[in-house]
Scaffold this motif. Structure first.
Motif, PDB file in Angstrom:
ATOM      1  N   GLU A 218      46.596  42.733  51.332  1.00 37.75           N
ATOM      2  CA  GLU A 218      46.002  41.575  50.668  1.00 37.75           C
ATOM      3  C   GLU A 218      46.087  41.721  49.148  1.00 37.75           C
ATOM      4  O   GLU A 218      46.436  40.778  48.430  1.00 37.75           O
ATOM      5  CB  GLU A 218      44.540  41.409  51.097  1.00 37.75           C
ATOM      6  CG  GLU A 218      43.862  40.189  50.462  1.00 37.75           C
ATOM      7  CD  GLU A 218      42.392  40.067  50.810  1.00 37.75           C
ATOM      8  OE1 GLU A 218      41.840  38.976  50.646  1.00 37.75           O
ATOM      9  OE2 GLU A 218      41.797  41.073  51.240  1.00 37.75           O
ATOM     10  N   LYS A 222      48.209  39.219  46.696  1.00 39.20           N
ATOM     11  CA  LYS A 222      47.496  38.521  45.620  1.00 39.20           C
ATOM     12  C   LYS A 222      48.086  38.863  44.254  1.00 39.20           C
ATOM     13  O   LYS A 222      48.223  37.989  43.393  1.00 39.20           O
ATOM     14  CB  LYS A 222      46.011  38.886  45.650  1.00 39.20           C
ATOM     15  CG  LYS A 222      45.208  38.184  46.730  1.00 39.20           C
ATOM     16  CD  LYS A 222      43.737  38.568  46.644  1.00 39.20           C
ATOM     17  CE  LYS A 222      42.906  37.789  47.656  1.00 39.20           C
ATOM     18  NZ  LYS A 222      41.467  38.192  47.595  1.00 39.20           N
ATOM     19  N   GLU A 223      48.438  40.134  44.073  1.00 41.54           N
ATOM     20  CA  GLU A 223      48.974  40.571  42.778  1.00 41.54           C
ATOM     21  C   GLU A 223      50.295  39.877  42.471  1.00 41.54           C
ATOM     22  O   GLU A 223      50.504  39.369  41.370  1.00 41.54           O
ATOM     23  CB  GLU A 223      49.150  42.087  42.768  1.00 41.54           C
ATOM     24  CG  GLU A 223      49.607  42.659  41.436  1.00 41.54           C
ATOM     25  CD  GLU A 223      48.585  42.495  40.322  1.00 41.54           C
ATOM     26  OE1 GLU A 223      49.007  42.391  39.149  1.00 41.54           O
ATOM     27  OE2 GLU A 223      47.374  42.456  40.617  1.00 41.54           O
ATOM     28  N   ARG A 272      43.852  37.219  34.369  1.00 41.61           N
ATOM     29  CA  ARG A 272      43.807  36.000  35.191  1.00 41.61           C
ATOM     30  C   ARG A 272      43.862  34.749  34.324  1.00 41.61           C
ATOM     31  O   ARG A 272      44.432  33.737  34.703  1.00 41.61           O
ATOM     32  CB  ARG A 272      42.521  35.965  36.020  1.00 41.61           C
ATOM     33  CG  ARG A 272      42.409  37.041  37.082  1.00 41.61           C
ATOM     34  CD  ARG A 272      43.390  36.821  38.194  1.00 41.61           C
ATOM     35  NE  ARG A 272      43.349  37.919  39.165  1.00 41.61           N
ATOM     36  CZ  ARG A 272      44.280  38.138  40.074  1.00 41.61           C
ATOM     37  NH1 ARG A 272      45.323  37.341  40.131  1.00 41.61           N
ATOM     38  NH2 ARG A 272      44.186  39.134  40.915  1.00 41.61           N
TER      39      ARG A 272
END
Length: 375
Positions: A218, A222-223, A272
């Motif tokens: 996961e 996501k990265e 982000r």
């Protein structure tokens, strides 16, 4: 005048970028997913298309399928370095720079070079090759990314020592995920395609537990998704449509572990939002250079280094008033979010209740958000 200087600098950056090598990174959730195998496949494809490819460094870990992929590929011999009576091998950066191939394959991006090497870390070797205009394909597992260090420790119970700064990923022109399901990976492990027979059961009982693999998978997915999204935002979306710029401030102390947690979390947030972050250390009179304990000073220097590695800017201020210093720095740097650690019992010695109320009120007046990270 300011606009002209910015325009010139932008043009210089474009020139420099055009002279730099292209950088591609394969990311995997764990050892054995096939990163090295895929890099060697790509090397064959490039070679078949007339590209001058060289293997700078590849670690097969004795895997037969991977070793077979090396056949027919030009390999630059490793450099022999004598260290503490032992003969060790490292990537020969000097020879690569001298040969100047169009493309070089470099495995184990997070590797720490033996003392006496050209650079301390292999990722630094790669940066040097890119600056020389050499294209590089490399690989790394998700657990080696600096800002994810504590997440990885929480999943596996193991603190990974060899890590790369997040800025290395930000330098990549392309980030590709090599993905397998947990069951596919376990099947590979049991078939002896990852480790030798005597190591299989130990791996299954530790890092290769199904729940660990799922969580690491996961993180890896996501990265890579985040890196693609960030590339779209920076290279595709027009500047006039960009989101309001956030600026984060990590407030750190001279402690050993908590500041590192705050720095990593703040760096992730800043990444982000595709923005910058600052780390503020307020040096109290008791922590002046002539009074500070050597071990505390070492913690501070390590934390300062981490800030730099994660792309942050360190702000160091000598003051006996922590609250007012934070407020002043927020105002000077136009901070939008302050990040601190969860207050503990000793917190009251520094921030009395009325001072804390004052702190919250001032942040509210300046429309600054406060994030408190749990210990």
């Amino acid at each position: 005048m300011g606009n002209r200087e910015e325009s010139v600098q932008h043009f210089l950056n474009l020139i420099k970028r055009s002279q730099r090598g292209v950088f591609k990174i394969y990311i995997g959730m764990i050892a054995g997913v096939g990163k090295t195998y895929r890099m060697l496949q790509e090397a064959h494809e490039m070679l078949d298309n007339g590209i001058d490819v060289q293997i700078g460094y590849v670690e097969t870990h004795g895997r037969a399928d991977t070793e077979a992929q090396l056949d027919g590929l030009p390999v630059i011999p490793r450099k022999i370095i004598f260290y503490k009576g032992k003969e060790l091998e490292e990537m020969d950066v000097d020879t690569i720079l001298q040969l100047r191939p169009e493309l070089v394959i470099v495995d184990e991006l997070a590797h720490t070079n033996v003392e006496g090497s050209r650079n301390e870390k292999r990722w630094q070797d790669v940066m040097e090759l890119l600056e020389a205009g050499i294209n590089v394909v490399s690989a790394v597992n998700i657990q080696h990314i600096e800002s994810l260090n504590e997440d990885i420790k929480g999943i596996s119970g193991i603190e990974v020592k060899e890590r790369i700064p997040d800025k290395v990923l930000e330098e990549a022109d392309e980030v590709v995920n090599i993905d397998l399901t947990a069951q596919e990976l376990i099947n590979r492990l049991k078939a002896g395609k990852i480790y030798k027979t005597e190591k299989i059961q130990t791996a299954l009982s530790n890092f290769f537990k199904t729940e660990n693999i799922l969580q690491l998978r996961e993180l890896a997915l996501k990265e890579v998704a985040f890196r693609v999204e960030k590339k779209v935002e920076t290279e595709v979306i027009p500047e006039d449509k960009a989101v309001h710029r956030e600026l984060f401030l990590a407030c750190i102390s001279s402690k050993e572990k908590t500041p590192r947690h705050i720095i990593r979390r703040t760096a992730r947030l800043a990444s982000r939002y595709n923005t910058a972050f600052f780390a503020l250390y307020v040096q109290m009179p008791s922590e002046s250079p002539d009074r500070i304990n050597l071990s505390v000073q070492r913690h501070l220097l390590n934390n300062f280094k981490l800030v730099t590695e994660l792309g942050g800017e360190l702000v160091q201020v000598s003051s006996s008033n922590i609250v007012q210093t934070i407020i002043d720095v927020c105002r000077e740097r136009h901070i939008t979010t302050v990040c601190i650690g969860q207050p503990n019992l000793n917190f009251s010695k520094i921030l009395k209740l009325h001072r804390y109320s004052y702190f919250l009120r001032k942040l509210s007046e300046m429309d600054i958000k406060l994030i408190i990270f749990p210990q």
